[in-house]
Structures are given as C-alpha cells and as structure tokens.
Enzyme design. Structure first.
Site, PDB file in Angstrom:
ATOM      1  CB  VAL A  11     138.409  84.961  85.582  1.00 57.20           C
ATOM      2  CG1 VAL A  11     138.051  84.405  84.210  1.00 57.20           C
ATOM      3  CG2 VAL A  11     139.776  85.632  85.528  1.00 57.20           C
ATOM      4  CB  THR A 123     146.184  80.914  83.754  1.00 55.02           C
ATOM      5  OG1 THR A 123     145.535  82.139  83.412  1.00 55.02           O
ATOM      6  CG2 THR A 123     147.551  80.841  83.110  1.00 55.02           C
ATOM      7  CG  LEU A 277     157.948 100.406  78.704  1.00 54.57           C
ATOM      8  CD1 LEU A 277     158.325 101.312  77.527  1.00 54.57           C
ATOM      9  CD2 LEU A 277     159.033  99.343  78.909  1.00 54.57           C
ATOM     10  CB  ALA A 279     161.074 102.305  86.816  1.00 58.69           C
ATOM     11  N   GLY A 280     159.482 100.956  89.247  1.00 58.87           N
ATOM     12  CA  GLY A 280     158.949 101.088  90.599  1.00 58.87           C
ATOM     13  C   GLY A 280     159.290  99.869  91.419  1.00 58.87           C
ATOM     14  CB  CYS A 287     148.025  86.708  86.657  1.00 60.31           C
ATOM     15  SG  CYS A 287     146.253  86.380  86.738  1.00 60.31           S
TER      16      CYS A 287
HETATM   17  N1  LIG Z   1     142.324  87.597  88.318  1.00 60.11           N
HETATM   18  C1  LIG Z   1     142.752  87.952  87.122  1.00 60.11           C
HETATM   19  O1  LIG Z   1     143.001  89.121  86.845  1.00 60.11           O
HETATM   20  C2  LIG Z   1     142.940  86.907  86.054  1.00 60.11           C
HETATM   21  C3  LIG Z   1     143.154  87.316  84.730  1.00 60.11           C
HETATM   22  C4  LIG Z   1     143.331  86.345  83.754  1.00 60.11           C
HETATM   23  C5  LIG Z   1     143.338  85.005  84.087  1.00 60.11           C
HETATM   24  N2  LIG Z   1     143.142  84.635  85.389  1.00 60.11           N
HETATM   25  C6  LIG Z   1     143.131  83.210  85.695  1.00 60.11           C
HETATM   26  O2  LIG Z   1     141.778  82.821  85.910  1.00 60.11           O
HETATM   27  C7  LIG Z   1     141.687  81.822  86.926  1.00 60.11           C
HETATM   28  C8  LIG Z   1     140.751  82.277  88.031  1.00 60.11           C
HETATM   29  O3  LIG Z   1     141.322  83.415  88.642  1.00 60.11           O
HETATM   30  P1  LIG Z   1     140.481  84.358  89.614  1.00 60.11           P
HETATM   31  O4  LIG Z   1     141.342  85.526  89.916  1.00 60.11           O
HETATM   32  O5  LIG Z   1     139.126  84.569  89.064  1.00 60.11           O
HETATM   33  O6  LIG Z   1     140.385  83.396  90.894  1.00 60.11           O
HETATM   34  P2  LIG Z   1     139.461  83.576  92.188  1.00 60.11           P
HETATM   35  O7  LIG Z   1     140.180  82.921  93.287  1.00 60.11           O
HETATM   36  O8  LIG Z   1     139.033  85.002  92.318  1.00 60.11           O
HETATM   37  O9  LIG Z   1     138.152  82.745  91.831  1.00 60.11           O
HETATM   38  C9  LIG Z   1     138.092  81.364  91.767  1.00 60.11           C
HETATM   39  C10 LIG Z   1     136.731  80.934  92.295  1.00 60.11           C
HETATM   40  O10 LIG Z   1     136.554  79.544  92.051  1.00 60.11           O
HETATM   41  C11 LIG Z   1     135.830  78.996  93.130  1.00 60.11           C
HETATM   42  N3  LIG Z   1     135.986  77.535  93.087  1.00 60.11           N
HETATM   43  C12 LIG Z   1     137.036  76.774  93.487  1.00 60.11           C
HETATM   44  N4  LIG Z   1     136.786  75.475  93.255  1.00 60.11           N
HETATM   45  C13 LIG Z   1     135.564  75.408  92.686  1.00 60.11           C
HETATM   46  C14 LIG Z   1     134.768  74.337  92.203  1.00 60.11           C
HETATM   47  N5  LIG Z   1     135.190  73.076  92.247  1.00 60.11           N
HETATM   48  N6  LIG Z   1     133.554  74.626  91.713  1.00 60.11           N
HETATM   49  C15 LIG Z   1     133.115  75.898  91.636  1.00 60.11           C
HETATM   50  N7  LIG Z   1     133.832  76.957  92.066  1.00 60.11           N
HETATM   51  C16 LIG Z   1     135.048  76.712  92.584  1.00 60.11           C
HETATM   52  C17 LIG Z   1     136.432  79.688  94.321  1.00 60.11           C
HETATM   53  O11 LIG Z   1     135.607  79.598  95.462  1.00 60.11           O
HETATM   54  C18 LIG Z   1     136.568  81.111  93.800  1.00 60.11           C
HETATM   55  O12 LIG Z   1     135.413  81.877  94.049  1.00 60.11           O
HETATM   56  C19 LIG Z   1     143.127  81.572  87.372  1.00 60.11           C
HETATM   57  O13 LIG Z   1     143.646  80.503  86.651  1.00 60.11           O
HETATM   58  C20 LIG Z   1     143.835  82.841  86.982  1.00 60.11           C
HETATM   59  O14 LIG Z   1     145.207  82.653  86.733  1.00 60.11           O
HETATM   60  C21 LIG Z   1     142.943  85.551  86.367  1.00 60.11           C
END
Ligand SMILES: NC(=O)c1ccc[n+]([C@@H]2O[C@H](COP(=O)([O-])OP(=O)(O)OC[C@H]3O[C@@H](n4cnc5c(N)ncnc54)[C@H](O)[C@@H]3O)[C@@H](O)[C@H]2O)c1
Length: 458
Positions: A11, A123, A277, A279-280, A287
């Site tokens: 993200v 999130t 929708l 199935a699988g 997430c």
């Molecule tokens: N991956 C998705 O598709 C997606 C979609 C929507 C929402 N989200 C939400 O977004 C958030 C992040 O998800 P993600 O998939 O990007 O996670 P990720 O694990 O890919 O990335 C998180 C990053 O944060 C870094 N980090 C941890 N602590 C830190 C700190 N104190 N300072 C700086 N960097 C730090 C980690 O090293 C890592 O690189 C989550 O809450 C997730 O639920 C993810």
C-alpha cells in the site's frame, strides 16, 4: 504538497509512488534496510505491474525518496500517511504495534509547523484514530515533557481499497475515495492532495492509461469511525460474496447444476453484479482473513454475535480443503502419490503469499503423505524464503511440475496456464487427474483431452 508515508509495502509504496508521479513531494519511511536499498536502486521489493518504472521516474525527478529516519522528516510534512502492516494476533485482533511505532515517531518529530494531517491508511480497528492521537502525544511528550498543542495536528482516516496486481490502476482510478475526519481543514487538505485523482486532471502515466469514461472519482466524506467501518464492511461484503458463491456451488454440485452458469445468471442482475462470484477454493490474501477476524472480534467486544461473518469464514475454511476430498476420491489413497500444484500466490498478478489457500492445500497434502511439486510464475522465491518448513519440490515451469505427477491441483488461475494445451497436461500426468480449484478450464474440453477432470460446483 509535502507528504510522508510510513511503510513501503504493497500500500505505502504504491501510494507514495503515485502521489509523487502526480507532482507531490513524497518521503517514504521504512524500517527494512533491505527494502530501502532496493528502492534506492530503483527496484521494487514487491511484484506489482508497472511499479518499477513509476518508482524510477519519481526518484529521478527528485519527487520521491526513502529513509529510515522518521523523526527528521515527518515534522515538515503536511500530510503523513500511516501505511504499515496490521497483521492478525492469534485471537484475530489486529496487531497495532507498527502503527504505534509510527505514531510515536510522528510525535517525536512534530514541531508545530506546518499544521499536520496524520492519516490512517492502514486497515485499523474501529476507534484507532483515537489511539493514534494518544500515541502521537506520547511521542511528543517523550521529547518535550509536555503534550503537543491540539492545534498542530489532527488524525484522519483514509482507508485503502487497492487490489494487489492492479494497484497502480486502482490508486489512479479508484471507485471512490473515503475521507473520515473531525475537522474541516483536514478534509480540505486531503481533497487538495487527491484533487488530480478526484477531478481526473492528471496526464495518465504510460504504466496505467485512463479507462474510457472515467472523468471524476466520487469522494465520501464522513466521520472517522464510519470511515474505519467502511473498510471492514467492504472486505466483509466481498468475502461474503465469494463464500456465498461457494455455498451455492456446493448445493449446485449435489443437484446437478453448473455453478458457472448459475453465477452468470445471477451476476447479470444489476442489483447483484457479476464480480466476486467465482466459486473455487475460496478467498485468501493479506486482507480478507485478517479483516474478517478483526471485525468479528470488534463485534464480540461489543456483545454482538456476528453470525453472518462467522458463516462466511466457516464456508471458506472448508472450501479450501474441498480439493483434497476430490483428490482422495480420485486417488485413494493420497499417501505416496505425486501431486503437482499450479499457483501458490493468493491470486494471479501478485507474489503475495499471505493467507494463500494454496498453502493450506499444500500443508494438508504433505500431512497426508503426498509428494508435492509446485510451480508459480512469480511467487516461488517468496515460498522458498517464507515457508522453508514446507518440504516441496520446486518446478522450473508449469509443464515441469507435471512430469511424473499423478494429479494436478490448480490453486491460482494465472492466465499463462491457459497457454498450456490440455493435451499436454494429459500427456505429462501419469493418471490424468486434474482438480481445478478455480473453475479455470472448460470441463468438456478437459474430458475430451483425456483428463479425469473435477471442478468446483459443476
Ligand atoms: N495489501 C493490500 O492489498 C492492501 C489493500 C488495502 C489495505 N491494506 C492495508 O494496508 C496496510 C498495509 O498493508 P501492506 O500489504 O502494504 O503491508 P506490507 O507488509 O506489505 O507493508 C508494510 C510495511 O511497513 C513497514 N513498517 C513496519 N513498521 C514500520 C515503521 N514503524 N515505520 C516504517 N515502516 C514500517 C514494513 O517493513 C513493511 O515494509 C494493512 O493494514 C493492510 O490491511 C492492504
């Protein structure tokens, strides 16, 4: 605008790179030295179509940089995104330790100019904006021995809805942007930040052309709690849609209906919509599972039993193992058999293995005494690195995985698998058994190619 983004993951990195490409000045703050080194070499630590060229351009134009020194950069940012991970704790609750670390660092680096909007993009459980506020104050107090002025900053919620695999597209052309804040100036600041996207006034980058008909993006402005809830509700609804398709698939199979036709038949109803929708073997990824678990915990904390959420999760748990039942019926026994698994990423287009259904299937195959040979076009390196405990063989190609195998399980529907003729699959498998966990192939064509084919719900 000057922007900092905590967390250069799926993200944070995409958000930072896109905002920089739109003209903002973005500093990524990351704790992983490995990620920092890669990004400084203009390489993406994650597989995401188009991200590397976007990164390189923004870095070369001086609009994107990365550091591990949060405190020295956050003070000068007008908007600070927290986009760190919020993984599940064993009881399903979200682990907020990384959010806390980020918020403390923001507090330590804060000096009152400019006035700052701190944005939860990760999130986070309902009410977390309050927690971030407290942690920011704690950080400031550590350095200055007193609380910061409440005039200097506010905490807002701006949940992220991007999908891995199409993350740049989703960031530039989102279905909506949700902004939750208690202060009008924070909403104004965020609308200003997102203006090029909201008004679709930017020149589309070569990585992601604008689709026809996209002329503006709706914005939902709300309070922080509703904004936090919107994210959980969206994921719970999408997961429920898939579990619903799987529930109907299980009934369809028993009565002789074809789930693919059934879902096409209902999906064309505009009130239902055709997406999510399929199935699988069910949903997975970084997430859905963790967000369903966190929402369930929240509901129960407030004395509510979320029966529908429980059912969605139960259906999904059982669905993952359905392919094993199929295999047992076809092979009797599974012990000592060689099984090829195509696809380990939780979905096509990503290298992400978090909560991938394939992993549950592989674990179960190994537990039953099968020999497992896996292939994935992108995610094998992550599998080697993250799951050294799984005693599987790694194939060099999809075809290579089949050689000498009794059966093939398709766990992730990478489009490239469609290029392999069904006849080749039939030739290479010793028994020609295919368990199609994603209803990827046409059953009739598979049978005509000589395969003993089983899909889901058909
Ligand atoms: N991956 C998705 O598709 C997606 C979609 C929507 C929402 N989200 C939400 O977004 C958030 C992040 O998800 P993600 O998939 O990007 O996670 P990720 O694990 O890919 O990335 C998180 C990053 O944060 C870094 N980090 C941890 N602590 C830190 C700190 N104190 N300072 C700086 N960097 C730090 C980690 O090293 C890592 O690189 C989550 O809450 C997730 O639920 C993810």
């Amino acid at each position: 605008m000057r922007v900092s983004v905590f967390g250069a993951g799926y993200v944070g990195l995409v958000t930072g790179a896109v905002l920089a490409d739109l003209g903002h000045h973005v500093t990524l703050i990351e704790v992983s030295e490995e990620k920092i080194a890669l990004i400084n070499q203009r390489r993406s630590p994650i597989f995401e179509e188009g991200l590397e060229s976007l990164l390189a351009r923004s870095i070369d134009q001086g609009r994107l940089s990365i550091t591990n020194d949060a405190e020295s950069v956050v003070g000068s940012s007008e908007v600070i995104f927290i986009a760190v991970g919020t993984p599940p704790l064993p009881d399903g609750e979200a682990d907020l330790r990384y959010v806390r670390q980020a918020a403390l660092a923001i507090g330590r680096g804060m000096h009152g100019h400019p006035r700052q909007v701190i944005v939860n993009k990760a999130t986070v459980p309902i009410g977390s904006a309050n927690l971030v506020e407290v942690w920011v104050q704690d950080g400031y107090r550590e350095v200055h021995g007193r609380a910061p002025s409440s005039e200097w900053y506010t905490v807002a919620s701006n949940p992220e809805f991007l999908r891995e695999g199409t993350a740049i597209f989703d960031t530039l052309y989102p279905d909506r942007i949700v902004l939750g804040a208690d202060e009008a100036w924070a909403i104004d600041r965020l609308q200003e930040l997102y203006r090029p996207i909201l008004e679709q006034s930017f020149e589309p980058p070569p990585e992601s052309p604008r689709p026809n008909g996209v002329t503006s993006v709706p914005v939902v402005v709300t309070d922080r709690i509703s904004s936090e809830m919107i994210k959980y509700a969206a994921n719970a609804f999408l997961a429920t849609k898939i579990s619903f398709a799987n529930e109907i698939a299980n009934i369809s199979e028993r009565v002789g209906a074809d789930i693919v036709q059934v879902m096409r038949g209902i999906g064309l109803d505009q009130r239902i919509g055709g997406r999510f929708l399929n199935a699988g073997i069910g949903w997975g990824g970084s997430c859905f599972g963790k967000d369903m678990a966190a929402l369930t915990v929240t509901a129960e904390e407030y004395g509510y039993q979320p029966r529908l959420l429980h059912a969605t999760q139960d259906v999904n748990r059982e669905q993952r193992l359905l392919v094993i039942k199929r295999l047992q019926e076809a092979l009797k026994p599974v012990k000592g058999r060689r099984i090829a698994v195509w696809g380990v990423a939780f979905k096509p287009g990503t290298d992400d293995l978090r909560d991938a259904p394939s992993l549950t299937i592989i674990e179960e195959l190994l537990r039953l005494g099968a020999r497992v040979r896996v292939y994935d076009p992108i995610a094998l390196d992550n599998l080697r690195r993250l799951r050294p405990d799984l005693e599987v063989e790694f194939a060099d190609s999809a075809e290579d995985a089949l050689d000498g195998a009794d059966a093939l399980i398709l766990a992730t529907e990478w489009p490239s698998f469609a290029e392999i003729p069904l006849a080749t699959i039939a030739d290479r498998l010793t028994r020609g058994i295919v368990i199609d966990g994603r209803n990827f192939w046409d059953p009739e064509a598979a049978r005509q190619a000589g395969l003993q084919y089983r899909g889901i719900g058909r």
